[in-house]
Every structure is written in C-alpha cells, then in structure tokens.
Design an enzyme around this catalytic site. Structure first.
Site, PDB file in Angstrom:
ATOM      1  N   GLU A 135       0.433  -1.029   0.046  1.00  0.00           N
ATOM      2  CA  GLU A 135       0.244   0.145   0.310  1.00  0.00           C
ATOM      3  C   GLU A 135       1.076   1.122  -0.376  1.00  0.00           C
ATOM      4  OE1 GLU A 135      -3.582  -0.784   2.101  1.00  0.00           O
ATOM      5  OE2 GLU A 135      -2.227  -1.726   3.094  1.00  0.00           O
ATOM      6  N   CYS A 188       3.946   8.996   0.409  1.00  0.00           N
ATOM      7  CA  CYS A 188       4.354   7.450   1.841  1.00  0.00           C
ATOM      8  C   CYS A 188       3.882   6.085   1.615  1.00  0.00           C
ATOM      9  CB  CYS A 188       2.952   7.771   3.327  1.00  0.00           C
ATOM     10  SG  CYS A 188       3.037   6.426   4.422  1.00  0.00           S
ATOM     11  N   CYS A 245       3.323  -6.103   8.222  1.00  0.00           N
ATOM     12  CA  CYS A 245       4.670  -5.978   9.282  1.00  0.00           C
ATOM     13  C   CYS A 245       4.549  -7.010  10.615  1.00  0.00           C
ATOM     14  CB  CYS A 245       4.038  -4.587   9.817  1.00  0.00           C
ATOM     15  SG  CYS A 245       5.023  -3.676  11.347  1.00  0.00           S
ATOM     16  N   CYS A 286       2.696  -3.268  17.625  1.00  0.00           N
ATOM     17  CA  CYS A 286       1.674  -2.305  18.059  1.00  0.00           C
ATOM     18  C   CYS A 286       0.934  -2.291  17.919  1.00  0.00           C
ATOM     19  CB  CYS A 286       2.705  -0.481  17.306  1.00  0.00           C
ATOM     20  SG  CYS A 286       4.594  -0.536  16.825  1.00  0.00           S
ATOM     21  N   CYS A 345      -1.845  -0.582  16.014  1.00  0.00           N
ATOM     22  CA  CYS A 345      -1.716   0.192  14.470  1.00  0.00           C
ATOM     23  C   CYS A 345      -2.749  -1.397  14.026  1.00  0.00           C
ATOM     24  CB  CYS A 345      -0.647  -0.331  14.160  1.00  0.00           C
ATOM     25  SG  CYS A 345      -0.421   0.170  12.594  1.00  0.00           S
ATOM     26  N   CYS A 364      -2.189   6.863   8.750  1.00  0.00           N
ATOM     27  CA  CYS A 364      -1.214   6.123   9.937  1.00  0.00           C
ATOM     28  C   CYS A 364      -1.799   5.396  10.297  1.00  0.00           C
ATOM     29  CB  CYS A 364      -0.554   7.412  11.090  1.00  0.00           C
ATOM     30  SG  CYS A 364       0.419   8.556  10.413  1.00  0.00           S
TER      31      CYS A 364
HETATM   32  N1  SAH Z   1       7.160   0.665  11.592  1.00  0.00           N
HETATM   33  C1  SAH Z   1       7.343   2.376  11.647  1.00  0.00           C
HETATM   34  C2  SAH Z   1       6.663   2.901  10.612  1.00  0.00           C
HETATM   35  C3  SAH Z   1       5.168   2.924  10.137  1.00  0.00           C
HETATM   36  S1  SAH Z   1       4.428   3.457  11.540  1.00  0.00           S
HETATM   37  C4  SAH Z   1       7.030   2.805  12.380  1.00  0.00           C
HETATM   38  O1  SAH Z   1       6.450   2.471  13.619  1.00  0.00           O
HETATM   39  O2  SAH Z   1       8.043   4.510  12.365  1.00  0.00           O
HETATM   40  C5  SAH Z   1       4.115   5.207  10.649  1.00  0.00           C
HETATM   41  C6  SAH Z   1       3.916   6.183  12.478  1.00  0.00           C
HETATM   42  O3  SAH Z   1       2.713   5.546  12.208  1.00  0.00           O
HETATM   43  C7  SAH Z   1       3.988   5.914  13.162  1.00  0.00           C
HETATM   44  O4  SAH Z   1       5.113   6.444  13.955  1.00  0.00           O
HETATM   45  C8  SAH Z   1       3.111   5.011  13.739  1.00  0.00           C
HETATM   46  O5  SAH Z   1       2.641   4.892  15.367  1.00  0.00           O
HETATM   47  C9  SAH Z   1       1.995   5.466  13.832  1.00  0.00           C
HETATM   48  N2  SAH Z   1       0.582   4.968  13.628  1.00  0.00           N
HETATM   49  C10 SAH Z   1       0.738   3.729  13.462  1.00  0.00           C
HETATM   50  N3  SAH Z   1      -0.417   3.285  14.002  1.00  0.00           N
HETATM   51  C11 SAH Z   1      -1.560   4.518  14.678  1.00  0.00           C
HETATM   52  C12 SAH Z   1      -2.571   5.195  14.354  1.00  0.00           C
HETATM   53  N4  SAH Z   1      -3.499   3.721  14.478  1.00  0.00           N
HETATM   54  N5  SAH Z   1      -3.183   6.144  14.025  1.00  0.00           N
HETATM   55  C13 SAH Z   1      -1.713   7.519  14.145  1.00  0.00           C
HETATM   56  N6  SAH Z   1      -1.128   6.583  14.208  1.00  0.00           N
HETATM   57  C14 SAH Z   1      -0.485   5.534  13.687  1.00  0.00           C
END
Ligand code: SAH
Length: 380
Positions: free
Chosen positions: A105, A118, A125, A129, A132, A357
């Site tokens: 994506e 992006c 992944c 987290c 996410c 994000c």
């Molecule tokens: N794995 C990397 C890059 C991908 S995520 C990382 O963790 O940095 C990109 C950003 O989106 C990260 O800062 C992550 O914390 C944030 N993110 C993940 N899930 C989210 C959500 N549901 N709402 C807002 N930001 C989110």
C-alpha cells in the site's frame, strides 16, 4: 519463449531480474554481461527512472531487437494496482499486489506546494504495536528495492501521467506498512536509486524514515554519509506503558533507544533536527503528567535538537483505542511547549479511505474507489 498472457508474465516476473531495483552499477554489470556497451545501462536507467517507463518495450531509444531480448530476461513492472481510493481531502490510497499476491500500500498526499508519498517497506509488519491496524496483518514479507521504487513510479504516473513532469517536489516518507529498519538494505538501496539526478532525483533531504526503534539500525543509519531524515516512534515515555503499546520496547527499552537517539543527534549537521512521533491515544498516554514525563525523558538524555510530532490516533474497528479530544491534544502540546519542547500536531489525512497512519491493512472498502468517472483532477 514468448510470454503469452499476463498470468504467465506474473509467474515469470518472480524469477527474472527486476530492473527498477537495480543501481546504475548493477545495470552496467547486467548490460556488459550481455556483451552490450555501458551506455545502454544509462539509457535503461533514464528510461525507467526519469521517464518512469514500466514496459521495457517502450524504451524506444533502445533498438527493437534489444528490447525484445531484454523483455525475455527482465522486467520493469512487478506490481499491479488492485484498487485506488480517493479521499475527500485529495489523498489517494493505492492497494497493489506483488506477483506472489502480497499487498503493498502506498499513499499520495497532496499539499499546496508539495506532494508527499508515503510508501511501504514491507508487506504487512512483524511489530505488534497495539494501536496499529497494519500490525494485525503480521509480516508477509520484505519488499525488494525494486518494489519500493516501483511504488513511487506507479503513484507519480497515476497522478501526473507516465513520464510527465511533476509540478511539485516530491517528499517521501517510509511510514506505510512495515518497519523500514527491518528491511534496511533494500530500503537504503531503493533510496539510493531514487536519489539519482538522472532518475527520480528525490534527494535524501526530502526523505524521512520512521522507525519503531530498532536500536542497532538507528546506529548504523547514523553512519550513512547521505542519509535521509529520521523519525522515531515513541508514543510512551515510560517503559511500563511502552512495553504494552509497542512490544519492541521489551527488546530495546527506553534507555537504549534514547541513548541511540542521542548518538544520532550528535551526527546531525548544523540546523538539522530529528523527530519523535507520539500517537495520542485518548485516556492512555495523553495526560498532562505524561507530557511532563516525555519532556523529562528528553531532558534526562539531553536531547535538544528534536521535535515531537503528535499524531491523533486513527481509529479502526479492531483497535481498542480512540483519539484524544482536540482540547486534550492542545493541552498536551502546550504542556510540552511550556517545558521547552517543540511540538506539532499532525492533521490526519485520508482517514475516510483507510489511508492515514496505522490504517494500512490491505482493506478493500466500498465507495471512494476512483474510477475514471469520479477521478478528481487534483487542484495541484
Ligand atoms: N514501523 C514504522 C513506520 C510505520 S508506522 C514506525 O513504527 O515508525 C508510521 C507511524 O504511524 C508511526 O509513528 C506509528 O506509531 C503511527 N501509527 C500507527 N498506528 C497508528 C494509528 N492507528 N493512528 C495514528 N498513528 C499510528
């Protein structure tokens, strides 16, 4: 043997050389290996990256015979676009597939004076987290350098037309699906290819790589000569909470992470800063005390050349979190600022099409699909 149909071609693609992911030096090696002069490598490179051609047969400055020969040995397109979604705010989400059926994506985010793409570094992944949605996919596989570069080419061609000038500068963020630092070599190779002035010419200063905190790779990244900008996803200022929200913290805790961040800070050039991202989760990590804890953490590690990007949580049904209220977001930001920490609130883009994000989870949704009929001419 001639390629008969798309299905054959997709099967073949997995086995043959993907030229879009080759550095100039690799292309030189490839063409000289075929007994061709070196300048053919330049023609191919420019064709793929400057003119953004995805069909080798269209690199018409190569002789016809050579194009047919190349077509048997190599390809310039491996990703197929499955769906495209258009948000009410102009953001576009692309759901692509690799030849082995893995989702990829990519999101195009227009702003007045620049475009941001992006891109994903992995399909799915492996990090878990808790807030996410991409995490729910698990890791499907690392993307190749070619698949990373191709995402940018597909998007630019879709928005502006194949090979057409891009009227704005393109910024890249490695903030799509995946953890870029767990696919470090392919990521760095892709960025090197994209920075070439005879190609996409997206220089490292226009690129930001975001990591959940793979400490040894932050250290390795710090040693790169021409490196992009760095963002570290923090989202909690105590180990206890971060262990829960971002389990990678159990491997590399805050002390390790912050000392790597400090060492990285020492390598910044004059005037440069780097970023911590902090996803604001209502009632979980958004209190005034927690803002104070965050400022203390930065102070403890003497981190001064940083800014905090506050990202209101982008919700999804499968996630047990909700965004902080706008008042709480402001309070958190103001608390940080009153303690001398620069903080910015990011406006979510493309939430309605699952493009924001943390929302990339190969979701097929009804509505908002771009067809030629409803495709907006973006006011760019
Ligand atoms: N794995 C990397 C890059 C991908 S995520 C990382 O963790 O940095 C990109 C950003 O989106 C990260 O800062 C992550 O914390 C944030 N993110 C993940 N899930 C989210 C959500 N549901 N709402 C807002 N930001 C989110």
């Amino acid at each position: 043997m001639p390629v008969r149909n798309t299905c054959d071609k997709m099967k073949r693609v997995a086995e043959i050389r993907h030229l879009t992911g080759q550095t100039r030096d690799e292309l030189v090696e490839f063409v000289t290996g075929l007994g061709l002069p070196r300048y053919r490598a330049d023609q191919i490179f420019r064709g793929l990256h400057e003119r953004r051609i995805r069909d080798l047969d269209k690199i018409t400055d190569l002789p016809k015979d050579l194009r047919s020969q190349l077509d048997q040995l190599a390809t310039a397109s491996t990703l197929s676009v499955e769906s495209r979604y258009l948000s009410s705010d102009g953001t576009r989400r692309y759901l692509m597939k690799t030849p082995d059926g893995r989702p990829v994506e990519t999101v195009f985010i227009p702003t007045e004076n620049r475009d941001t793409i992006c891109f994903s570094s992995q399909s799915g992944c492996p990090l878990k987290c808790d807030f996410c949605l991409t995490a729910k996919l698990g890791l499907l596989r690392n993307l190749t350098a070619g698949e990373i570069v191709e995402q940018i080419i597909v998007v630019l061609n879709d928005v502006y037309g194949e090979g057409a000038e891009t009227p704005h500068g393109t910024n890249l963020v490695a903030m799509g699906a995946g953890e870029p630092f767990l696919n470090f070599d392919n990521l760095i190779k892709a960025l090197e290819i994209m920075s070439d002035e005879h190609g996409l010419f997206i220089v490292p200063g226009r690129v930001t790589v975001s990591t959940a905190g793979i400490v040894p790779k932050i250290r390795e990244f710090a040693t790169l000569e021409r490196r992009p900008n760095l963002a570290i996803s923090l989202s909690a200022a105590s180990d206890e909470l971060r262990d829960r929200l971002m389990p990678i913290n159990k491997r590399w805790g805050l002390d390790d992470l912050m000392s790597a961040a400090k060492d990285f800070e020492k390598t910044l050039k004059r005037g440069e800063r780097f970023t911590f991202e902090y996803v604001l989760l209502g009632g979980v990590n958004d209190s005034v005390e927690q803002a104070g804890q965050l400022a203390d953490l930065l102070m403890k590690h003497d981190l001064r050349r940083v800014k905090i990007n506050l990202i209101p949580h982008n919700p999804a049904e499968q996630l047990d979190y909700h965004p902080s209220s706008p008042e709480q977001v402001m309070l958190f930001k103001e608390t940080l600022e009153s303690l001398g920490v620069s903080a910015y609130v990011r406006t979510p883009r493309g939430r309605d099409i699952y493009a924001a994000c943390g929302q990339l989870a190969a979701k097929e949704i009804r509505g908002s699909i771009m067809s030629d009929a409803n495709e907006l001419k973006l006011a760019l």
